[in-house]
Design a protein around this motif. Structure first.
Motif, PDB file in Angstrom:
ATOM      1  N   VAL A  52     -10.327 -28.189  14.704  1.00 42.20           N
ATOM      2  CA  VAL A  52      -9.276 -28.188  13.511  1.00 42.20           C
ATOM      3  C   VAL A  52      -7.959 -28.948  14.006  1.00 42.20           C
ATOM      4  O   VAL A  52      -7.471 -28.590  15.147  1.00 42.20           O
ATOM      5  N   GLY A  53      -7.550 -29.655  13.329  1.00 41.02           N
ATOM      6  CA  GLY A  53      -6.371 -30.328  13.322  1.00 41.02           C
ATOM      7  C   GLY A  53      -5.926 -31.717  12.842  1.00 41.02           C
ATOM      8  O   GLY A  53      -6.893 -32.272  12.117  1.00 41.02           O
ATOM      9  N   HIS A 210     -10.538 -31.406   9.430  1.00 46.68           N
ATOM     10  CA  HIS A 210      -8.976 -31.042   8.807  1.00 46.68           C
ATOM     11  C   HIS A 210      -9.145 -30.237   7.767  1.00 46.68           C
ATOM     12  O   HIS A 210      -8.036 -29.988   7.365  1.00 46.68           O
ATOM     13  N   ASP A 211     -10.150 -29.940   7.417  1.00 50.50           N
ATOM     14  CA  ASP A 211     -10.368 -28.892   6.118  1.00 50.50           C
ATOM     15  C   ASP A 211     -10.422 -27.481   6.349  1.00 50.50           C
ATOM     16  O   ASP A 211     -11.428 -27.320   7.209  1.00 50.50           O
ATOM     17  N   VAL A 212      -9.557 -26.720   6.070  1.00 44.04           N
ATOM     18  CA  VAL A 212      -9.265 -25.416   6.591  1.00 44.04           C
ATOM     19  C   VAL A 212      -9.852 -24.514   5.291  1.00 44.04           C
ATOM     20  O   VAL A 212     -10.183 -23.127   5.565  1.00 44.04           O
ATOM     21  N   SER A 213     -10.449 -24.989   4.256  1.00 46.98           N
ATOM     22  CA  SER A 213     -10.523 -24.119   3.248  1.00 46.98           C
ATOM     23  C   SER A 213     -11.904 -23.357   3.173  1.00 46.98           C
ATOM     24  O   SER A 213     -11.786 -22.192   2.918  1.00 46.98           O
ATOM     25  N   GLY A 214     -12.918 -23.881   4.069  1.00 45.81           N
ATOM     26  CA  GLY A 214     -13.905 -22.940   4.257  1.00 45.81           C
ATOM     27  C   GLY A 214     -14.399 -22.446   5.810  1.00 45.81           C
ATOM     28  O   GLY A 214     -15.513 -22.131   6.056  1.00 45.81           O
ATOM     29  N   PHE A 219     -17.916 -21.230   9.669  1.00 48.79           N
ATOM     30  CA  PHE A 219     -18.009 -21.316  11.032  1.00 48.79           C
ATOM     31  C   PHE A 219     -17.776 -20.207  11.712  1.00 48.79           C
ATOM     32  O   PHE A 219     -17.195 -19.046  11.394  1.00 48.79           O
ATOM     33  N   ASP A 220     -18.404 -19.824  13.145  1.00 44.14           N
ATOM     34  CA  ASP A 220     -18.108 -18.583  13.645  1.00 44.14           C
ATOM     35  C   ASP A 220     -16.874 -18.558  14.342  1.00 44.14           C
ATOM     36  O   ASP A 220     -16.259 -17.341  14.695  1.00 44.14           O
ATOM     37  N   SER A 221     -16.224 -19.563  14.789  1.00 46.02           N
ATOM     38  CA  SER A 221     -14.834 -19.676  15.318  1.00 46.02           C
ATOM     39  C   SER A 221     -14.209 -20.967  15.148  1.00 46.02           C
ATOM     40  O   SER A 221     -15.029 -21.795  14.597  1.00 46.02           O
ATOM     41  N   ALA A 222     -12.952 -21.029  15.501  1.00 42.38           N
ATOM     42  CA  ALA A 222     -12.450 -22.491  15.317  1.00 42.38           C
ATOM     43  C   ALA A 222     -11.525 -22.515  16.410  1.00 42.38           C
ATOM     44  O   ALA A 222     -10.781 -21.588  17.017  1.00 42.38           O
ATOM     45  N   VAL A 223     -11.198 -23.835  16.941  1.00 45.99           N
ATOM     46  CA  VAL A 223     -10.256 -24.116  17.931  1.00 45.99           C
ATOM     47  C   VAL A 223      -9.293 -25.506  17.250  1.00 45.99           C
ATOM     48  O   VAL A 223      -9.510 -26.038  16.666  1.00 45.99           O
ATOM     49  N   PRO A 248      -3.250 -15.776   8.998  1.00 46.75           N
ATOM     50  CA  PRO A 248      -4.380 -16.568   8.373  1.00 46.75           C
ATOM     51  C   PRO A 248      -4.447 -17.892   9.256  1.00 46.75           C
ATOM     52  O   PRO A 248      -3.981 -18.680   9.684  1.00 46.75           O
ATOM     53  N   ALA A 249      -5.926 -17.993   9.057  1.00 46.29           N
ATOM     54  CA  ALA A 249      -6.513 -19.291   9.795  1.00 46.29           C
ATOM     55  C   ALA A 249      -6.185 -20.637   9.090  1.00 46.29           C
ATOM     56  O   ALA A 249      -6.914 -21.127   8.112  1.00 46.29           O
ATOM     57  N   VAL A 250      -4.907 -21.119   9.256  1.00 45.54           N
ATOM     58  CA  VAL A 250      -4.550 -22.260   8.487  1.00 45.54           C
ATOM     59  C   VAL A 250      -4.063 -23.293   9.635  1.00 45.54           C
ATOM     60  O   VAL A 250      -3.828 -22.980  10.649  1.00 45.54           O
TER      61      VAL A 250
END
Length: 250
Positions: A52-53, A210-214, A219-223, A248-250
């Protein structure tokens, strides 16, 4: 899309993660400054991990390094083996804009290039290779377009063709660079369904977005990447733990 020289297909290391990274830096040829620095990451077999970025954060750079398309300083292991031993185990789907869609090639032949990592440059595709590609073309709803030039496809159809080519490689690890960006609703549904099927079959997915909505649902995890670095407390920890530690994961 892959360096085929010195191909060595060896068995994976038993119990090894699908992907292990300890990158000091990744640079583009001719650039003085590295595009990515200090990335440590371990992805278990069968996981689906989001990168994500914002644009320019380093997501595409990371995927290209793992695919063997960019020079790097550090260590990359795929199924416990170095990149040179595992070309066939990693499939890379580039961003739509990185392909020359005016190149005179039919959709079926484009998808068939996904088999070249198994064939090398001298062997001709077999009937089985064609059958694998035709089945994928049909699965992605492109059977009626198989003989069309890729320039004649819509943007969504072109994206599905790229995914068919990646899937034709039958790789254990798939590197997908913004696969759902700027696609129509039908293509988004087809691609999302196929990615769910891959996950159910134990394939490992590293997906730039770059879409954080879902994120939590898909996903199992995010970097999380920014300016070529992994953000603190977001280096691939499970999503729930990320939310606990960093909000929050944003």
């Amino acid at each position: 899309m892959f360096p085929y020289g010195n191909r060595r297909h060896v068995d994976p290391v038993a119990g090894a993660p699908a992907l292990e990274l300890d990158l000091e830096s990744v640079s583009y040829p001719g650039s003085a400054a590295p595009a990515l620095q200090q990335v440590q990451l371990s992805v278990p077999v069968g996981a689906r991990v989001a990168l994500v970025g914002h644009n320019g954060a380093g997501k595409s750079t990371l995927l290209k390094a793992v695919a063997g398309l960019l020079p790097f300083s550090g260590r990359v292991r795929i199924c416990g083996r170095p990149i040179g031993a595992c070309h066939h185990r990693v499939a890379y789907l580039p961003q739509h804009g990185e392909i020359d869609w005016q190149f005179p090639i039919e959709l079926r032949k484009l998808v068939l290039t996904g088999r070249y990592v198994h064939l090398g440059w001298l062997r001709r595709p077999s009937l089985q290779d064609y059958a694998i590609c035709d089945a994928l073309i049909a699965r992605l709803g492109l059977a009626q377009m198989a003989a069309r030039q890729i320039a004649q496809l819509s943007g969504g159809q072109q994206q599905r063709a790229l995914l068919a080519r990646a899937l034709a490689q039958e790789a254990e690890v798939l590197l997908l660079d913004e696969p759902l960006i700027a696609v129509d609703a039908e293509t988004r549904t087809v691609l999302a369904t196929v990615m769910d099927e891959l996950r159910a079959r134990g394939r490992t997915l590293l997906v730039a977005t770059h879409d954080v909505s879902g994120l939590a649902a898909e996903f199992d995890s995010a970097v999380f990447l920014s300016e070529g670095r992994v953000l603190p407390a977001a280096g691939g920890e499970p999503m729930q733990r990320q939310r606990t530690a960093a909000g929050p994961a944003v």
